[in-house]
Design a protein around this motif. Structure first.
Motif, PDB file in Angstrom:
ATOM      1  N   UNK A 121       0.841  -1.193   0.000  1.00 22.24           N
ATOM      2  CA  UNK A 121       0.000   0.000   0.000  1.00 22.24           C
ATOM      3  C   UNK A 121       0.879   1.246   0.000  1.00 22.24           C
ATOM      4  N   UNK A 122       0.328   2.339  -0.477  1.00 24.62           N
ATOM      5  CA  UNK A 122       1.056   3.608  -0.380  1.00 24.62           C
ATOM      6  C   UNK A 122       0.811   4.207   1.004  1.00 24.62           C
ATOM      7  N   UNK A 123       1.675   5.107   1.419  1.00 23.67           N
ATOM      8  CA  UNK A 123       1.632   5.698   2.751  1.00 23.67           C
ATOM      9  C   UNK A 123       0.280   6.354   3.024  1.00 23.67           C
TER      10      UNK A 123
ATOM     11  N   UNK B 125       0.019   5.283  -5.753  1.00 24.90           N
ATOM     12  CA  UNK B 125      -0.173   6.597  -5.129  1.00 24.90           C
ATOM     13  C   UNK B 125      -0.902   7.509  -6.116  1.00 24.90           C
ATOM     14  N   UNK B 126      -2.090   8.011  -5.758  1.00 25.24           N
ATOM     15  CA  UNK B 126      -2.888   8.762  -6.733  1.00 25.24           C
ATOM     16  C   UNK B 126      -2.272  10.097  -7.163  1.00 25.24           C
TER      17      UNK B 126
ATOM     18  N   UNK C 154       8.952  15.135 -14.026  1.00 24.40           N
ATOM     19  CA  UNK C 154       9.531  14.208 -13.053  1.00 24.40           C
ATOM     20  C   UNK C 154       9.490  12.813 -13.673  1.00 24.40           C
ATOM     21  N   UNK C 155      10.611  12.103 -13.635  1.00 25.19           N
ATOM     22  CA  UNK C 155      10.634  10.779 -14.246  1.00 25.19           C
ATOM     23  C   UNK C 155      10.249   9.681 -13.257  1.00 25.19           C
ATOM     24  N   UNK C 156      10.561   9.862 -11.980  1.00 26.66           N
ATOM     25  CA  UNK C 156      10.268   8.832 -10.983  1.00 26.66           C
ATOM     26  C   UNK C 156      10.088   9.506  -9.625  1.00 26.66           C
ATOM     27  N   UNK C 157       9.196   8.967  -8.815  1.00 25.35           N
ATOM     28  CA  UNK C 157       9.011   9.463  -7.445  1.00 25.35           C
ATOM     29  C   UNK C 157       8.978   8.285  -6.485  1.00 25.35           C
ATOM     30  N   UNK C 158       9.058   8.624  -5.214  1.00 29.11           N
ATOM     31  CA  UNK C 158       8.916   7.642  -4.154  1.00 29.11           C
ATOM     32  C   UNK C 158       8.392   8.364  -2.927  1.00 29.11           C
ATOM     33  N   UNK C 159       7.817   7.612  -2.014  1.00 30.13           N
ATOM     34  CA  UNK C 159       7.309   8.195  -0.781  1.00 30.13           C
ATOM     35  C   UNK C 159       8.475   8.698   0.051  1.00 30.13           C
TER      36      UNK C 159
ATOM     37  N   UNK D 181       1.066  11.815   1.072  1.00 26.45           N
ATOM     38  CA  UNK D 181       1.166  12.775  -0.027  1.00 26.45           C
ATOM     39  C   UNK D 181       2.530  13.410  -0.199  1.00 26.45           C
ATOM     40  N   UNK D 182       3.466  13.147   0.716  1.00 19.14           N
ATOM     41  CA  UNK D 182       4.810  13.719   0.582  1.00 19.14           C
ATOM     42  C   UNK D 182       5.687  12.753  -0.215  1.00 19.14           C
TER      43      UNK D 182
END
Length: 163
Positions: free
Chosen positions: A29-31, A94-95, A131-136, A143-144
């Motif tokens: 799950x996402x945060x 993550x939406x 942005x090419x990639x994100x992470x929590x 949401x951060x």
């Protein structure tokens, strides 16, 4: 790629991508994801969800022209544009981890001989912030995110010597 004349070339490409997880039960799950959002016992089912960093449409095109200025001195002009539809920037669903669609334009002008070249290059002239990639974010709140931001507009003067 199509050569209009010996000095003038056009190029282009289009892609369509339907990449999805075929079976991804037990995905993390996402945060801060709740049961109402699909997180049960700290896992979720992402089967059928689009893969991250896989835009549905990408299209690009450009041109290259080279001509003579005077004996042994040549010039070149080039330009290209690239469109990308939106895509997810991380795999956990993550939406808010979505890069919106964008267009980037590059261009260049150069003067050259067999051994020397001087070029003025412009990259991402539309100055699209992507942005090419994100992470929590570690120890962050819902949401951060942190992410890898692609390069902004760049203008460069490039010299080349070929031996």
């Amino acid at each position: 790629r199509y050569k209009i004349t010996p000095d003038f070339t056009l190029n282009g490409a289009v892609s369509y991508n339907r990449a999805k997880f075929s079976d991804y039960r037990g995905a993390p799950c996402y945060l801060g994801q709740t049961a109402a959002e699909g997180c049960v016992n700290r896992v979720q089912d992402l089967s059928g969800v689009r893969l991250s960093r896989a835009p549905r449409f990408v299209a690009g095109g450009g041109f290259n022209y080279e001509g003579d200025l005077q004996q042994g001195l040549r010039f070149g002009l080039s330009g290209e544009a690239k469109y990308s539809s939106s895509y997810r920037t991380q795999d956990d669903g993550t939406p808010w981890a979505v890069q919106k669609d964008f267009v980037k334009i590059n261009a260049g002008v150069r003067m050259f001989t067999d051994h020397l070249e001087l070029a003025l290059l412009g990259r991402n002239l539309t100055n699209e912030h992507t942005v090419s990639i994100t992470n929590t974010k570690t120890a962050g709140q819902r949401g951060e995110l942190w992410g890898v931001v692609d390069r902004p507009r760049e203008v460069a003067l490039q010299g080349t010597y070929r031996f």
